[in-house]
Write a protein that holds these residues in place. Structure first.
Motif, PDB file in Angstrom:
ATOM      1  N   ASP A   8       0.817  -1.222   0.000  1.00 31.40           N
ATOM      2  CA  ASP A   8       0.000   0.000   0.000  1.00 31.40           C
ATOM      3  C   ASP A   8       0.843   1.261   0.000  1.00 31.40           C
ATOM      4  N   ASP A   9       2.164   1.125  -0.030  1.00 34.53           N
ATOM      5  CA  ASP A   9       3.021   2.318  -0.022  1.00 34.53           C
ATOM      6  C   ASP A   9       2.893   3.061  -1.333  1.00 34.53           C
ATOM      7  N   GLU A  10       2.794   4.371  -1.223  1.00 32.16           N
ATOM      8  CA  GLU A  10       2.653   5.217  -2.405  1.00 32.16           C
ATOM      9  C   GLU A  10       4.032   5.448  -3.028  1.00 32.16           C
ATOM     10  N   ILE A  11       4.102   5.321  -4.332  1.00 29.50           N
ATOM     11  CA  ILE A  11       5.348   5.592  -5.049  1.00 29.50           C
ATOM     12  C   ILE A  11       5.465   7.099  -5.241  1.00 29.50           C
ATOM     13  N   ILE A  12       6.418   7.707  -4.586  1.00 33.11           N
ATOM     14  CA  ILE A  12       6.615   9.157  -4.659  1.00 33.11           C
ATOM     15  C   ILE A  12       7.218   9.547  -6.006  1.00 33.11           C
ATOM     16  N   GLU A  13       8.295   8.836  -6.377  1.00 36.29           N
ATOM     17  CA  GLU A  13       9.000   9.182  -7.606  1.00 36.29           C
ATOM     18  C   GLU A  13       9.821   7.989  -8.063  1.00 36.29           C
ATOM     19  N   GLU A  14       9.874   7.791  -9.374  1.00 40.54           N
ATOM     20  CA  GLU A  14      10.720   6.768  -9.970  1.00 40.54           C
ATOM     21  C   GLU A  14      11.916   7.458 -10.615  1.00 40.54           C
ATOM     22  N   ILE A  15      13.121   7.076 -10.183  1.00 44.29           N
ATOM     23  CA  ILE A  15      14.347   7.716 -10.666  1.00 44.29           C
ATOM     24  C   ILE A  15      15.154   6.691 -11.441  1.00 44.29           C
ATOM     25  N   GLU A 126      17.769  16.253 -15.403  1.00 43.44           N
ATOM     26  CA  GLU A 126      17.841  16.310 -16.861  1.00 43.44           C
ATOM     27  C   GLU A 126      16.414  16.339 -17.401  1.00 43.44           C
ATOM     28  N   ASP A 127      16.092  17.386 -18.186  1.00 40.98           N
ATOM     29  CA  ASP A 127      14.764  17.523 -18.794  1.00 40.98           C
ATOM     30  C   ASP A 127      13.661  17.439 -17.734  1.00 40.98           C
ATOM     31  N   ASN A 128      13.827  18.201 -16.651  1.00 43.63           N
ATOM     32  CA  ASN A 128      12.834  18.298 -15.570  1.00 43.63           C
ATOM     33  C   ASN A 128      12.562  16.948 -14.890  1.00 43.63           C
ATOM     34  N   ARG A 129      13.527  16.053 -14.920  1.00 40.56           N
ATOM     35  CA  ARG A 129      13.386  14.805 -14.175  1.00 40.56           C
ATOM     36  C   ARG A 129      14.732  14.466 -13.551  1.00 40.56           C
ATOM     37  N   ASN A 130      14.683  13.740 -12.453  1.00 40.63           N
ATOM     38  CA  ASN A 130      15.901  13.371 -11.738  1.00 40.63           C
ATOM     39  C   ASN A 130      16.483  12.091 -12.312  1.00 40.63           C
ATOM     40  N   GLU A 131      17.819  12.041 -12.357  1.00 38.56           N
ATOM     41  CA  GLU A 131      18.557  10.857 -12.792  1.00 38.56           C
ATOM     42  C   GLU A 131      19.685  10.590 -11.803  1.00 38.56           C
ATOM     43  N   ILE A 132      19.987   9.337 -11.600  1.00 40.51           N
ATOM     44  CA  ILE A 132      21.137   8.965 -10.776  1.00 40.51           C
ATOM     45  C   ILE A 132      22.176   8.325 -11.692  1.00 40.51           C
TER      46      ILE A 132
END
Length: 467
Positions: A8-15, A126-132
């Motif tokens: 049930d955990d909400e996915i905040i962001e996919e990096i 990069e392009d308004n999204r986070n990358e690792i």
């Protein structure tokens, strides 16, 4: 997380996570366990840095502020005298050239041997999204203070005391000598001896320190190296998680292919279009640059837009990837010499090692970055390579102008590209300035050698005339 269920955990962001291997065999992390948390290496002045490549040891000399109110000038002079003596020999390098302790040395130690599970990660937007972007580490080094000047002081005092004792002796007393013969050692004994502390210490001491260049954080050279931390791949490695249904189906069931293996019918240096599309962006550019030799950026973008599988390919992504496989010479892109002549390879004509072929080709590209025409004889004279190898190198980037009997680039300069990409041009200028000193030394060595040969010929001619 304990026993909690994560369904049930909400996915905040996919990096997305990318792996960069450009610096995978060169990246080290320096730790300073003896320094305070307020210590900032960016503000410290590094006066000298050295490395022992085989043992992978590093030594860094930091300048001490001798003008500080907290610096004991008398004690600093005493340390220098204790290490080097009142009058040190000219042949021996002093510990402190200014006759006071004006620097502090730090030598590396390895806190752990197995660092395969460690990477350096950078969170990049990069392009308004986070990358690792993650880079595998080559090693982790802890820099600890070195007090070698104390050892040097003790050694010098013992030598002086021994000399005084020998001077006081009237006669040399007979000394008993014991002769020992080395025993034959088997493989197990040899391996155990090579792991011993004395053997490793001697191996460390025997290797000479190689002085290196130190670049500050805000320098152009540091920025160039920092860009290598970012991967050239712009797709996650696990493509099945981000492909559309249609693309995912194509990856499972490739398009219909002929029964005949096309790659087997092609020459060894030619790659099929189907295989080219399956390569990463960096490898695609490498293949194209190797094939076309000298290319304008707009022409390169046209090829990549037609052949690449990346639907989101942009000029910015290509420009970020290009410096890892190519050099910018007068607005045109040329493949790196290390790609044409890989390490441990030799030329096909006279078997010249790759190291000398790369140095000669870089010298040719450096000449083209300064002038429109290059003389083959000048390249032969300054690189001391056979004429056939020099011609092979020139044919990779240039063509012969028979009216001038000199060589010029295969493509005319693209000044508009340089004007629109000043930052890339400045980085390339920094690269050539770093190479310029070595090339000038090489030219000076050849000039002095030619003068010596002419003088010898004159002397031999006079000698023959006298006879």
């Amino acid at each position: 997380m304990g026993d909690h269920s994560s369904d049930d955990d909400e996915i905040i962001e996919e990096i997305p996570v990318y792996i960069s291997k450009t610096l995978s065999d060169q990246l080290y992390i320096f730790q300073y366990p003896n320094k305070k948390t307020s210590f900032n290496i960016d503000t410290a002045e590094v006066v000298k840095s050295c490395i022992k490549p085989l043992n992978q040891d590093v030594k860094i000399d930091f300048a001490l502020n001798t003008a500080s109110l907290h610096y004991d000038a008398f004690k600093g002079e005493q340390f220098a005298i204790a290490a080097d003596g009142q009058k040190h020999s000219r042949s021996e390098r002093p510990s402190f050239r200014n006759e006071t302790m004006d620097r502090q040395s730090f030598i590396s130690t390895k806190p752990m041997e197995n660092i395969n599970k460690y990477v350096l990660g950078i969170l990049h937007k990069e392009d308004n999204r986070n990358e690792i972007h993650a880079v595998p580490l080559t090693g982790i080094l802890q820099m600890r203070p070195s007090f070698s000047y104390f050892d040097k002081s003790d050694k010098r005092q013992k030598a002086e005391q021994k000399a005084e004792n020998e001077a006081d002796m009237d006669e040399e007393e007979p000394t008993q000598i014991t002769v020992k013969f080395a025993r034959q050692e088997n493989e197990n004994v040899r391996k155990a001896r090579e792991k011993s502390f004395n053997f490793l210490s001697k191996k460390f001491a025997d290797e000479a320190w190689c002085e290196t260049m130190w670049y500050t954080r805000d320098s152009h050279q540091a920025e160039l190296e920092r860009q290598k931390l970012f991967t050239a791949m712009n797709q996650p490695s696990d493509q099945s998680l981000c492909l559309t249904n249609e693309d995912y189906l194509k990856s499972l069931i490739p398009p219909e292919r002929s029964k005949i293996d096309i790659d087997s019918l092609l020459p060894t240096n030619v790659i099929s279009m189907t295989k080219l599309k399956q390569l990463s962006l960096s490898d695609q550019i490498r293949v194209i640059l190797t094939d076309v030799k000298v290319v304008r950026f707009d022409y390169l973008m046209g090829i990549l837009s037609d052949k690449s599988m990346d639907k989101t390919l942009t000029a910015e992504k290509v420009l970020r990837t290009l410096p890892s496989v190519g050099l910018l010479v007068k607005g045109n892109w040329i493949v790196l010499s290390e790609i044409l002549y890989p390490a441990d390879s030799v030329s096909s004509i006279h078997g010249v090692p790759a190291e000398f072929m790369c140095r000669a080709r870089d010298y040719v590209l450096y000449q083209f970055s300064k002038m429109d025409y290059v003389s083959r004889q000048k390249v032969i004279l300054n690189t001391q390579l056979p004429a056939d190898e020099v011609k092979e190198i020139l044919l990779t980037v240039a063509k012969l102008d028979t009216s001038k009997n000199k060589w010029q680039l295969l493509q005319p300069p693209d000044l508009q590209f340089e004007k629109n990409n000043q930052e890339l041009k400045q980085r390339q200028d920094v690269y050539w300035r770093a190479k310029e000193l070595k090339f000038q030394e090489m030219e000076m060595d050849q000039k002095s050698q030619s003068k010596r040969q002419r003088k010898r010929s004159i002397r031999e001619g006079k000698s023959d005339a006298v006879k």
